[in-house]
Write an enzyme that holds these catalytic residues in place. Structure first.
Site, PDB file in Angstrom:
ATOM      1  N   ASP A  77     -11.599   7.100  -5.838  1.00  0.00           N
ATOM      2  CA  ASP A  77     -11.128   5.810  -6.347  1.00  0.00           C
ATOM      3  C   ASP A  77     -10.798   5.969  -7.827  1.00  0.00           C
ATOM      4  OD1 ASP A  77     -10.422   3.146  -6.387  1.00  0.00           O
ATOM      5  OD2 ASP A  77     -12.288   2.423  -5.538  1.00  0.00           O
ATOM      6  N   HIS A 175     -12.559  -1.326  -9.845  1.00  0.00           N
ATOM      7  CA  HIS A 175     -12.533  -1.284  -8.379  1.00  0.00           C
ATOM      8  C   HIS A 175     -13.559  -0.288  -7.844  1.00  0.00           C
ATOM      9  CE1 HIS A 175     -10.891  -0.379  -4.326  1.00  0.00           C
ATOM     10  NE2 HIS A 175     -10.461  -1.637  -4.362  1.00  0.00           N
ATOM     11  N   SER A 473     -11.322  -3.109   1.071  1.00  0.00           N
ATOM     12  CA  SER A 473     -12.009  -2.160   0.183  1.00  0.00           C
ATOM     13  C   SER A 473     -13.514  -2.369   0.254  1.00  0.00           C
ATOM     14  CB  SER A 473     -11.535  -2.339  -1.255  1.00  0.00           C
ATOM     15  OG  SER A 473     -10.178  -2.024  -1.406  1.00  0.00           O
TER      16      SER A 473
END
Length: 562
Positions: A77, A175, A473
């Site tokens: 990520d 994120h 996600s």
């Protein structure tokens, strides 16, 4: 451990925000008696004031089977905040790597050279131990295999760097930080007299004399699906560069990760293209809409789409070669290590790449999202190839097939939402509480809703340690945590070096799923909905939920028995 079936523990109110752990049966929690008439649409599926009683946890089951052995989860990520109090000891800094800023890997050192703080970068060989023979035959053509062999030889001889710079993961890793918390976030405590963050011996009881709760009131006693495992951060960018993703998967394989989590899509210009829907094609011909016909033509011409748009990047043979190699690497690695992928957030009946590679003979796990109301999340992709689903938040939907609106929104009264011929589905207001990147670059941008501590007592400029997260996600991060539990249970029985292959972990996970499961603390079983066509809800549960919602406790018991 702290919680046993003989001595249920009354959990403080903040633990209610870990409802998704109860939905996945990571914890066995009692949210109170169900309403007498659960079918009454006026009764909300979740009562906000409930305070669940936790009877037992999956962590207890694994601990009772033997010595606690951690697993390692490689998160591909944008990075993980290295200083978050709930992640600080879960992040394996020595094995993490930054492939976004250096093609052969970079790492930021925590200590600075006082004599030469701006000295030259140090070099480090991140791929010196790379050996891909264990992957076997990847199915590459002779030309592609020769190219791949030269690429791996170059990686093995490459030299990355160690930098004395601000860690980019502390600035741009929002994120990844949110996903990391759902996978392995721990209850933060401070070892007495040290100031160092450490995990308490128990997750529900007060820390013992050797540790005390974190004194920063901004810090919640938060934990993820498997807070006893470690995270390997593999930082990548959003550039359409297949080489960095080849490096990412090979690095995770080299580090012998037990699980790989990819909570995003990869921008392969061919494999990530969605096919035009039959309904769209029919409408285009029916209404003779030239613009729509042109759009359908562009979507249909897979090999010529780039030529129709002069501004789009033109493919080259070497570029396509790398994307082809990446696909084979992902499939090959997945058979050795489970790869958990997000299904996508566009509400399409097609999965994004590489989730759409999921098949029974590989270890790719494509994860969709469902709400506490029992419906597919309003944004979640579904359709062929979906492996299973996990809890997440919701999104409003207003189209000719369904109406799903947030009636708690202050703007709801300003709009007249009438379902008409569309079917109406209940909107869920519950999301996933998880860790946030502190400060202005996080999702909460440094907001501090818990206290008004002075800045000097609150690292991260204003707090913002937590955020309401979601999407596929978040759902894929939760499943990554369950895969970690499965591997950890297997290690507990067979030793630290034991590791299940990707196909085996996927089989255990799918076997523990149920298409009729109720998403607790809600009361409705998984229920199909109409999204992109009329009467789409008649296509069956597997079309929307794959194998269904997993039972983490059942999966762990199966792993302990394997």
């Amino acid at each position: 451990m702290a919680v046993t079936s003989e001595h249920p523990s009354e959990v403080p109110e903040p633990y209610y925000y870990l409802w998704h752990l109860a939905a996945l049966k990571v914890i066995d929690a009692d949210f109170g008696a169900a309403p007498a008439t659960p079918s009454n649409p006026d009764i909300p599926a979740v009562r906000e004031a409930c305070r669940p009683t936790v009877r037992s946890t999956v962590w207890d089951q694994i601990a009772a089977a033997g010595t606690v052995v951690p697993a390692s989860v490689a998160l591909i990520d944008v990075g993980i905040c290295p200083d978050h109090p709930n992640l600080k000891t879960r992040l394996d800094r020595d094995r993490s790597i930054d492939l976004a800023s250096h093609p052969f890997g970079a790492r930021t050192i925590a200590k600075y050279d006082e004599l030469d703080p701006y000295g030259p970068e140090q070099q480090e060989t991140f791929f010196s131990d790379l050996d891909v023979t264990g992957l076997g035959d990847l199915g590459l053509s002779n030309d592609d295999k020769a190219y791949f062999d030269s690429l791996t030889a170059e990686l093995a001889a490459s030299r990355g760097c160690v930098r004395r710079l601000i860690n980019p993961e502390a600035l741009f890793g929002a994120h990844g930080t949110a996903c990391a918390g759902l996978i392995a976030g721990e209850p933060a405590a401070i070892a007495s007299g040290t100031g160092e963050v450490t995990i308490p011996e128990t997750l529900f009881a007060e820390p013992g004399p050797e540790a005390e709760p974190n004194r920063n009131r901004n810090v919640l006693p938060y934990f993820g699906v498997d807070p006893f495992s470690r995270l390997i951060s593999i930082r990548t960018s959003f550039d359409a560069d297949p080489a960095q993703f080849i490096c990412a998967f090979l690095y995770a394989y080299q580090q012998q990760a037990d699980v790989i989590v990819l909570p995003r899509g990869l921008p392969d210009p061919e494999n990530s293209r969605l096919e035009p829907k039959a309904e769209l094609t029919t409408d285009a011909g029916l209404y003779q809409n030239r613009l729509m016909e042109d759009l359908v033509k562009r979507l249909s011409l897979a090999g010529e789409a780039e030529e129709l748009d002069p501004k789009s990047p033109q493919p080259t043979e070497s570029g396509r070669r790398l994307w082809r190699i990446l696909r084979h690497v992902i499939l090959g690695v997945s058979r050795k290590i489970p790869i958990v992928c997000a299904a996508g957030n566009s509400g399409e009946s097609q999965l994004i790449y590489p989730a759409n590679l999921a098949e029974d003979d590989n270890g790719i796990i494509a994860v969709g999202a469902v709400t506490v109301e029992g419906f597919r999340s309003g944004y979640s992709n579904y359709g062929h190839g979906l492996t299973l689903v996990a809890p997440s938040d919701d999104q409003e939907v207003i189209n000719r097939h369904q109406l799903r609106v947030d009636q708690q929104s202050p703007f709801h009264a300003r709009h007249a939402h009438v379902a008409g011929p569309a079917k109406e589905y209940r909107y869920s207001g519950l999301g996933l509480l998880t860790t946030d990147l502190p400060g202005c670059w996080g999702y909460e941008r440094g907001d501090d809703p818990w206290s008004s501590l002075p800045l000097e007592d609150n690292p991260g400029i204003g707090g913002g340690y937590y955020t309401n997260f979601g999407g596929t996600s978040g759902a894929s991060a939760l499943i990554g945590g369950i895969c970690s539990l499965i591997q950890r249970a297997h290690k507990t029985r067979h030793g630290q070096s034991a590791r299940l292959g990707g196909v085996a972990v996927k089989a255990l996970l799918v076997a523990a799923c149920d298409q009729q499961r109720v998403v607790v603390p809600g009361f409705r079983p998984l229920t199909p909905d109409c999204m992109n066509s009329d009467e789409e809800d008649g296509k069956g549960s597997a079309y929307f939920f794959g194998a269904g919602l997993p039972d983490a406790a059942a999966a762990v018991q199966a792993a302990l028995a394997s």
